[in-house]
Motif scaffolding. Structure first.
Motif, PDB file in Angstrom:
ATOM      1  N   ASP A   9       3.865   1.261   7.653  1.00  0.00           N
ATOM      2  CA  ASP A   9       4.339   2.058   8.788  1.00  0.00           C
ATOM      3  C   ASP A   9       3.652   1.613  10.079  1.00  0.00           C
ATOM      4  OD1 ASP A   9       5.836   3.658   6.993  1.00  0.00           O
ATOM      5  OD2 ASP A   9       4.063   4.887   6.581  1.00  0.00           O
TER       6      ASP A   9
ATOM      7  N   ALA B 251      12.093   7.541   2.298  1.00  0.00           N
ATOM      8  CA  ALA B 251      10.690   7.905   2.505  1.00  0.00           C
ATOM      9  C   ALA B 251      10.318   7.765   3.980  1.00  0.00           C
ATOM     10  CB  ALA B 251       9.794   7.017   1.641  1.00  0.00           C
ATOM     11  N   LYS B 252      10.763   6.706   4.603  1.00  0.00           N
ATOM     12  CA  LYS B 252      10.452   6.483   6.019  1.00  0.00           C
ATOM     13  C   LYS B 252      11.137   7.538   6.888  1.00  0.00           C
ATOM     14  CE  LYS B 252       9.658   2.281   7.005  1.00  0.00           C
ATOM     15  NZ  LYS B 252       8.208   2.320   7.367  1.00  0.00           N
TER      16      LYS B 252
ATOM     17  N   ARG C   4       7.408   9.149   6.613  1.00  0.00           N
ATOM     18  CA  ARG C   4       6.505   8.020   6.365  1.00  0.00           C
ATOM     19  C   ARG C   4       5.246   8.467   5.623  1.00  0.00           C
ATOM     20  NH1 ARG C   4       7.251   4.172  11.706  1.00  0.00           N
ATOM     21  NH2 ARG C   4       9.490   4.525  11.920  1.00  0.00           N
ATOM     22  N   ASN C   5       4.454   7.496   5.205  1.00  0.00           N
ATOM     23  CA  ASN C   5       3.250   7.759   4.414  1.00  0.00           C
ATOM     24  C   ASN C   5       3.594   8.624   3.209  1.00  0.00           C
ATOM     25  OD1 ASN C   5       0.533   7.641   3.705  1.00  0.00           O
ATOM     26  ND2 ASN C   5       0.030   9.490   4.873  1.00  0.00           N
ATOM     27  N   ARG C   6       4.692   8.274   2.550  1.00  0.00           N
ATOM     28  CA  ARG C   6       5.152   9.014   1.378  1.00  0.00           C
ATOM     29  C   ARG C   6       6.060   8.119   0.555  1.00  0.00           C
ATOM     30  NH1 ARG C   6       7.299  14.051   3.463  1.00  0.00           N
ATOM     31  NH2 ARG C   6       5.782  13.662   5.120  1.00  0.00           N
ATOM     32  N   HIS C   7       6.541   8.637  -0.555  1.00  0.00           N
ATOM     33  CA  HIS C   7       7.433   7.844  -1.395  1.00  0.00           C
ATOM     34  C   HIS C   7       8.740   8.583  -1.621  1.00  0.00           C
ATOM     35  CE1 HIS C   7       6.046  10.565  -4.663  1.00  0.00           C
ATOM     36  NE2 HIS C   7       7.246  10.306  -5.169  1.00  0.00           N
TER      37      HIS C   7
ATOM     38  N   MET D 263      13.165   3.555  -0.187  1.00  0.00           N
ATOM     39  CA  MET D 263      12.109   3.357   0.795  1.00  0.00           C
ATOM     40  C   MET D 263      12.533   3.881   2.163  1.00  0.00           C
ATOM     41  SD  MET D 263      11.058   1.455   3.558  1.00  0.00           S
ATOM     42  CE  MET D 263      12.138   0.029   3.520  1.00  0.00           C
ATOM     43  N   TYR D 264      13.767   3.638   2.553  1.00  0.00           N
ATOM     44  CA  TYR D 264      14.246   4.141   3.839  1.00  0.00           C
ATOM     45  C   TYR D 264      14.266   5.666   3.864  1.00  0.00           C
ATOM     46  CZ  TYR D 264      15.507  -0.028   6.491  1.00  0.00           C
ATOM     47  OH  TYR D 264      15.463  -1.179   7.242  1.00  0.00           O
TER      48      TYR D 264
ATOM     49  N   SER E  59       5.546   3.447   3.587  1.00  0.00           N
ATOM     50  CA  SER E  59       6.686   4.142   3.000  1.00  0.00           C
ATOM     51  C   SER E  59       7.067   3.376   1.746  1.00  0.00           C
ATOM     52  CB  SER E  59       7.851   4.183   3.975  1.00  0.00           C
ATOM     53  OG  SER E  59       7.494   4.872   5.160  1.00  0.00           O
TER      54      SER E  59
ATOM     55  N   VAL F 225       0.910   4.841  -2.439  1.00  0.00           N
ATOM     56  CA  VAL F 225       0.787   5.481  -1.126  1.00  0.00           C
ATOM     57  C   VAL F 225      -0.675   5.797  -0.813  1.00  0.00           C
ATOM     58  CG1 VAL F 225       1.370   7.528   0.229  1.00  0.00           C
ATOM     59  CG2 VAL F 225       3.128   6.420  -1.163  1.00  0.00           C
TER      60      VAL F 225
END
Length: 231
Positions: free
Chosen positions: A78, A191-192, A196-199, A188-189, A164, A141
């Motif tokens: 990120d 999560a972003k 962000r900073n997550r899954h 992934m998108y 992410s 993460v």
């Protein structure tokens, strides 16, 4: 000794001496070929597999007699650009190397392999040893977000980056880029998009977020049809 025997002996001596002379050259050539093959499948900055190497690793798994489902992990750092802007590209590369080592260690712990696909994007390919994908994702993460200690201009510097992470489960016989990696990319998108900073874990029917919520096409996606919204 007869003339034919002398000629044969002379030829054998010449061949042996010639072989001894050529051996260092052959060894250097072999080393260069080995190095060239390594470079074809590895990232020069982190030493991880590159995209071609990851594809080869997947192909090897698909050919195995015990081939089963695989977990594909796509990791996008990120807002990594400020690291380069603030500390320079050399320090940025050090961060990429450190993050790469963490990703490699997690992948190896689960019997898999890791790769750097491009820029600040990594991937991992894992055999299915557990159905707790969320735990695996949380590990990526959490460890990626641990501070990285650097030295810049002779002074200690602490850099923290987050990621992410998207996970997808696929059959090893599924087309890797078109199905497995695409699913992980969609996750992934998500999560972003959700902070962000997550899954996020891919679920059937999950679609790519709207373009306004994305930062644009990825390097490896350019040239592909935009119509592949789901996988």
């Amino acid at each position: 000794m007869s003339l034919p025997l002398i000629m044969i002996a002379t030829a054998m001596v010449a061949f042996t001496l010639g072989g001894l002379t050529l051996w260092p050259f052959i060894r250097r050539l072999d080393n260069r070929l080995t190095d060239a093959l390594w470079q074809l499948e590895h990232d020069p900055v982190t030493g991880l597999l590159n995209r071609a190497g990851l594809l080869a690793a997947h192909a090897t798994l698909a050919e195995a007699d015990s081939a089963g489902p695989v977990i594909v992990v796509l990791i996008d750092l990120d807002d990594f650009k400020p690291v380069n802007d603030t500390h320079g590209h050399d320090r940025g590369d050090e961060v990429l190397v450190e993050i790469g080592e963490r990703i490699h260690n997690i992948a190896a712990l689960h019997g898999g392999t890791a790769a750097r696909l491009s820029g600040d994007e990594y991937a991992a390919l894992l055999p299915v040893r557990t159905d707790d994908l969320a735990r695996i994702a949380d590990t990526f993460v959490t460890l990626i977000s641990e501070p990285v200690e650097l030295t810049a201009d002779g002074e200690p510097v602490t850099v923290t980056v987050t990621a992410s992470v998207g996970l997808a489960l696929a059959e090893v016989t599924d087309p890797f880029e078109e199905v497995a990696l695409r699913r992980a990319d969609i996750a992934m998108y998500h999560a972003k998009h959700h902070g962000r900073n997550r899954h996020a874990i891919y679920e059937p029917g999950m679609a790519m977020p709207a373009p306004d919520n994305r930062r644009g096409p990825r390097l490896r996606d350019r040239g592909q049809l935009d119509g592949q919204a789901t996988a």
